[in-house]
Design an enzyme around this catalytic site. Structure first.
Site, mmCIF file in Angstrom:
data_model
loop_
_atom_site.group_PDB
_atom_site.id
_atom_site.type_symbol
_atom_site.label_atom_id
_atom_site.label_comp_id
_atom_site.label_asym_id
_atom_site.label_seq_id
_atom_site.Cartn_x
_atom_site.Cartn_y
_atom_site.Cartn_z
ATOM 1 N N LYS A 34 1.088 -1.182 0.051
ATOM 2 C CA LYS A 34 -0.095 -0.019 0.140
ATOM 3 C C LYS A 34 0.901 1.271 0.168
ATOM 4 O O LYS A 34 2.114 1.232 0.546
ATOM 5 C CB LYS A 34 -0.873 -0.021 1.095
ATOM 6 C CG LYS A 34 -2.010 0.931 1.108
ATOM 7 C CD LYS A 34 -2.809 1.041 2.535
ATOM 8 C CE LYS A 34 -3.846 1.746 2.609
ATOM 9 N NZ LYS A 34 -4.743 1.588 3.959
ATOM 10 N N SER A 72 -9.509 1.533 3.275
ATOM 11 C CA SER A 72 -8.823 2.169 2.400
ATOM 12 C C SER A 72 -7.518 1.469 1.577
ATOM 13 O O SER A 72 -6.995 1.977 0.625
ATOM 14 C CB SER A 72 -8.084 3.652 3.179
ATOM 15 O OG SER A 72 -6.979 2.814 3.906
ATOM 16 N N SER A 107 -9.645 -0.946 7.571
ATOM 17 C CA SER A 107 -9.003 -0.555 6.206
ATOM 18 C C SER A 107 -8.220 -1.843 5.359
ATOM 19 O O SER A 107 -8.330 -1.717 4.041
ATOM 20 C CB SER A 107 -8.015 0.459 6.015
ATOM 21 O OG SER A 107 -8.593 1.729 6.188
#
Lengths: 541, 509
Positions: B81, B162, B195
């Protein structure tokens, strides 16, 4: 508004903020003040002392002491002073995203040791907090400090107040310590003509903030407290206390009030950079506040800076708005545990640290007094670390009268050093030379004046052992009465005019004759005997 | 191609093929990089570090040749990420503020993966600074869910967030190398309120949020420091375990890391596991107003199945669950306000042209480079932290957080693990999702995932089945602190039981 500005022109001592607040009944107040001011001006000749006497000043200090540590509070970067710009900077110190603080154990040790030496209660658990404000020298936008539960609280420090030029006698003062907290220093902004630059070397340097209660009454007490603190921290080796490098910075809160009335509004003088500066800044601020209040002005709670060149405090414009620091617990640091008593788990062990506390200044003074020194001598010696070391070495070498030794160093050696712009650290000669000189003096082998000459020789000219110098230069004191009588007679013969004056009743000139004897004998004559002999000789005639 | 085959080409099998020389790391990395190009439409990646990846693959190959491979992750491609710092590789947080930021260091998670021989292929998309639950608020555009994605439609199902880019990288990446099919990617996400688990749930992959402090946060650009944890996304539980084993354990650069040494987790084969007597709690408060019938039915069905398999399944109560969202919202915004204070354009990041004054420079830089969501949270957080509001909001939220943690402490007396939904529904359509504000979406989307972050406990999302619409539905398992071995064992057991249809033939249009 035009009237306001007129008024400010008339009374420069009255701050505008106050006027604006009262603008509702402005005219009326204006008149009142006007009248009052006149009445003051009429008696303006009355001495400042009387004006001052009705006011009492209250002073509190906050001291930022840089912890002596090789690396920063939360990073491994070096703390070396005057490193090239932006070289002592870890990623954390320039707030690179994703980096986290790692507490430096050495700083905790230093903080706890200092707290214990100052009689504080060390908190078994303390916390770190974020204090937010935007400034270019604060890379993270917040400072990590200890707001909720500091490292230590509730200490007390006793110290001696003695500035020979001001105080006839020393006295002991006492100040409470509210708290000691660990925190990061900010970076340094350097302002060029058209731009500002930031040096991050200082960002994250470890500080202990010591907050004292407002227990002091004037600038001299404030300076004496700082001096005592410097001695303690240097002895503990927890801070270099080099104020010129910013390793110790003093903020002073000052207010005045009349007896029996509540404390006045205080101002804060920031970042005072020397011990004498503390005394002068506080005194100057007290004086300023008295002037303002006597002119019926009001003191505003503001931050002021000390201008050491113009010897005055000036308001700092950028702090006029009250800041809300939006404190928040620092989530990246777990609670700081200190082991003590039955609790053995902690970052450092307070009980073990307590055992390592060295002899502190107050103890040293007591010891010196036990040795027969006066309180004044003990204070002066303890305040001068290297002179104290010389004293200790010197009295350790030979069995000399310690009081005489102390006196000799404090008066004669210090005078010599001052005259030649030297510091005691620069003295190279063996310390027993000083004891030899004092011994010679004590035995009556040399005069006081010879002792001074001798001191000059060993300190400045490096001429070897005092006894040897005395022998070689034939500096032994003349004590033989016959020899002294001859000397006196010679002086009487050579100074007929003065002798005549003496006989005419001008007894003051006797001293001049004694001076001539001293000079003639190259300061070797035993003056007490000479006094008797000279008097007898003069009266015979 | 049988879906079993994909499911079972886990890291251990790949490692065996590497060791046998039947496949080389370069083959696999080459195929994976090709896959990235083929799946560009989903917008999973922000940066693909092709050159670095090829170099690392080559080095890995040499290690295998000289029989000095580092671990079972050696030569395995992993996506990270884009809020984990990667040395000299852009780390943007999907924000204009860090658009050109190349960190001078590796996050501990990345460094440990590299040390284990893994190949970092690129940085995945996210909501700006991980503030969101849809991966729709990125300056690089939204990430699209691979499931039911139609090329002829402007609309798509959201990936969740996310860590949506990471979830989609895992879900989309099935590649062919030599005569085998492989999962091309495993991925690292981050999990502050769900997330990692939320996009895992929507994309039909396994998503683990480890115990707070088990995996170092050093190098993870923070959202909420007291809740952030690096997360792991993979096709199967075994791969999650392999990666966890590589990245977990004390790191002196993160003072909130647990100091207790981490013992590597080894799970037995699924067919050799039993759950007889395992006490599984069903917290009734998770059956909330907005839970879809389909998810509720699935939850019931699996609970029933587990009971049939010998587990002791019973309802438990966690009365403070409903306050979690609002409490989280306060804490989140306060920490965001604080964490974002460093972005002033002085040391790094976006700097506006305006240099009339330092204040002006800050204001313009921050106004230009933060999106509305970030700005909104900064303003709200600063309001909560004002001296006069601190007690009312921040401190009150801390107290509520304590109550929520107590709920968990109490529940462990009755249950060893908890079984709940991960998300309340299947992945919503983008067009529906953006109707609500970010704040409302987070409140809605994080309902089941976010309490675990409050308490710091581990939680894993496991895909169970497809909805009527053909979208993945998942369940979450939570356990007490450091219960990862048991948690992941049950996850693996369920995974074996449900045989979730892993393969998405997204090329069919």
């Amino acid at each position: 508004m035009t009237m306001l500005s007129v008024k400010v022109d008339v009374y420069p001592g009255v701050p505008t903020a106050n006027l604006e607040r009262q603008s509702g009944n402005f005219i009326c107040k204006f008149r009142q003040k006007f009248r009052y001011c006149f009445s003051i001006s009429r008696k303006s000749l009355c001495s400042q002392a009387i004006e001052k006497s009705q006011w009492q000043s209250v002073v509190g200090l906050e001291v930022h002491a840089q912890i002596k540590s090789n690396s920063k509070l939360f990073s491994g970067a070096s703390t070396k002073f005057s490193s090239p710009v932006n070289t002592g900077v870890a990623l954390f110190d320039c707030s690179i995203p994703g980096t986290l603080p790692v507490l430096n154990k050495r700083c905790v040790e230093a903080g706890v040791l200092t707290a214990l030496a100052l009689g504080c209660r060390v908190n078994p658990v303390s916390y770190f907090d974020r204090k937010h404000y935007f400034y270019a020298d604060l890379p993270m936008g917040y400072q990590i400090t200890q707001q909720r539960a500091p490292l230590a609280v509730q200490g007390e420090l006793k110290f001696q107040v003695y500035t020979p030029a001001i105080h006839k006698k020393p006295y002991q003062a006492k100040v409470k310590i509210q708290q000691i907290q660990l925190e990061q220093d900010s970076a340094k902004s350097l302002h060029d003509t058209d731009r500002s630059l930031v040096d991050l070397n200082r960002a994250g340097v470890p500080l202990m903030e010591l907050v004292f209660d407002p227990d002091l009454k004037d600038g001299e007490e404030a300076a004496a407290l700082v001096k005592e603190l410097v001695l303690i921290l240097q002895k503990l080796n927890t801070c270099s206390c080099k104020m010129e490098e910013g390793a110790l910075r003093v903020d002073a809160n000052v207010s005045i009030h009349k007896e029996g009335e509540p404390l006045g509004v205080r101002t804060e003088i920031k970042n005072i950079g020397s011990i004498r500066g503390v005394a002068s800044a506080v005194e100057s601020e007290i004086k300023r506040q008295i002037q303002v209040r006597n002119a019926l002005g009001t003191i505003t709670n503001e931050t002021r800076a000390w201008d050491p060149i113009n010897k005055t405090t000036v308001a700092m414009r950028d702090k006029e708005v009250v800041q809300d620091y939006r404190f928040m617990p620092e989530p990246n640091l777990p609670p700081l545990h200190i082991a003590m008593g039955p609790v053995e788990i902690g970052c450092v062990n307070a009980d073990k640290l307590r055992e390592t506390i060295p002899e502190l200044p107050e103890q040293t003074r007591a010891k010196l007094r036990d040795e027969g020194l006066t309180l004044e001598q003990s204070i002066i010696l303890v305040n001068d670390v290297s002179l104290l070391a010389i004293y200790k070495d010197a009295v350790g070498e030979r069995n000399v009268n310690k009081k005489v030794m102390a006196n000799f160093l404090i008066n004669d050696l210090n005078t010599l050093l001052n005259k030649n712009d030297m510091v005691s650290e620069g003295i190279k000669c063996p310390r027993h030379y000083f004891s030899e000189i004092v011994e010679l003096l004590e035995k009556g082998s040399i005069t006081r004046s010879t002792a001074k000459l001798l001191l000059e020789d060993v300190v400045l000219n490096n001429s070897g052992a005092p006894e040897k110098i005395v022998r070689e230069k034939n500096w032994l004191q003349i004590t033989d009465e016959e020899e002294l009588r001859k000397l006196c007679e010679q002086v009487i013969k050579e100074n007929e005019r003065i002798v005549k004056q003496y006989h005419a009743g001008k007894s003051k000139v006797f001293k001049a004759l004694l001076g001539a004897i001293a000079k003639e004998s190259k300061n070797r004559a035993e003056m007490s005997k000479c006094t008797v002999i000279l008097k007898a000789l003069l009266n015979k005639k | 191609m049988g879906m079993d085959k994909v499911l079972h080409t886990n890291i251990k099998i790949v490692n065996k093929l590497f060791l046998d020389g039947a496949l080389t790391p370069s083959d696999l990395i080459g195929a994976s990089l090709k896959k990235v190009i083929e799946t560009k439409q989903f917008n999973a990646f922000i940066t693909v570090s092709k050159n670095e990846a090829e170099k690392q693959a080559e080095a890995s190959l040499q290690r295998f040749k000289s029989k000095q491979s580092k671990s079972d992750l050696d030569g395995v491609p992993i996506a990270v990420k884009d809020n984990f710092c990667t040395k000299d590789i852009k780390t943007t947080c999907a924000s204009k503020m860090l658009e050109n930021f190349s960190p001078p260091y590796n996050a501990t998670v990345c460094q440990r993966l590299l040390d284990a021989g893994a190949v970092l292929v690129g940085k995945t998309n996210l909501d700006q600074f991980a503030m969101g639950s849809g991966t729709v608020d990125s300056i690089y555009g939204p990430t699209k869910n691979v499931w039911k994605c139609k090329a002829d439609s402007n609309d798509f199902h959201i990936a969740g967030g996310s860590s949506g880019g990471s979830a989609v990288a895992v879900a989309s990446g099935v590649c062919f190398g030599k005569k085998y099919w492989f999962n091309s990617f495993r991925a690292i996400g981050s999990d502050t309120g769900g997330s990692t688990r939320n996009p895992a749930s929507y994309c039909g992959v396994v998503g683990l949020k480890p115990t707070y402090g088990l995996v170092s946060r050093h190098g993870l650009i923070p959202l909420v420091n007291s809740m952030d944890v690096p997360g792991i996304l993979a096709r199967n539980v075994d791969d999650v375990v392999s990666i966890l084993n590589a990245v977990a354990g004390h790191d002196k650069q993160d003072s909130t890391c647990l100091t207790k040494p981490f013992k590597k987790i080894r799970l037995p084969p699924a067919n050799k596991m039993g759950i007889k007597g395992l006490k599984i709690g069903i917290p009734i408060e998770y059956n909330c107003e907005y839970l879809s019938d389909e998810v509720l039915d699935m939850w019931d069905e699996i609970a029933q199945t587990l009971q049939n398999e010998g587990a002791i399944v019973k309802e438990v109560s966690m009365p403070h669950t409903q306050y979690s969202i609002v409490c989280y919202s306060v804490l989140n915004q306060c920490e965001v306000a604080s964490n974002m204070a460093r972005y002033d354009g002085i040391e790094y990041g976006y700097r506006a042209d305006d240099d009339h004054s330092t204040e002006k420079l800050y204001a313009v830089s921050r106004r230009t480079a933060f999106n509305d969501i970030v700005k909104n949270r900064i303003l709200t957080g600063n309001y909560f932290l004002l001296g006069r509001n601190y007690e009312k909001y921040f401190n009150q939220a801390l107290k509520v957080r304590r109550l929520i943690m107590n709920d968990f402490d109490n529940v462990w007396e009755d249950a060893q693990l908890l079984l709940t939904p991960t998300t309340l529904t299947e992945a919503p359509l983008y067009s529906d999702f953006i109707q609500k504000t970010n704040r409302d979406q987070c409140a809605f989307q994080d309902f089941c995932t976010q309490p675990a972050n409050m308490a710091g406990i581990p939680a894993v999302s496991v895909p169970i089945k497809l909805s009527k619409n053909g979208l993945p539905l998942s369940l979450q398992i939570m356990g007490r602190n450091l219960s990862e071995p048991m948690l992941l064992a049950l996850a693996k057991y369920i995974e074996h039981l449900v045989q979730f249809p892993q393969y998405v033939n997204f090329k069919q249009k």
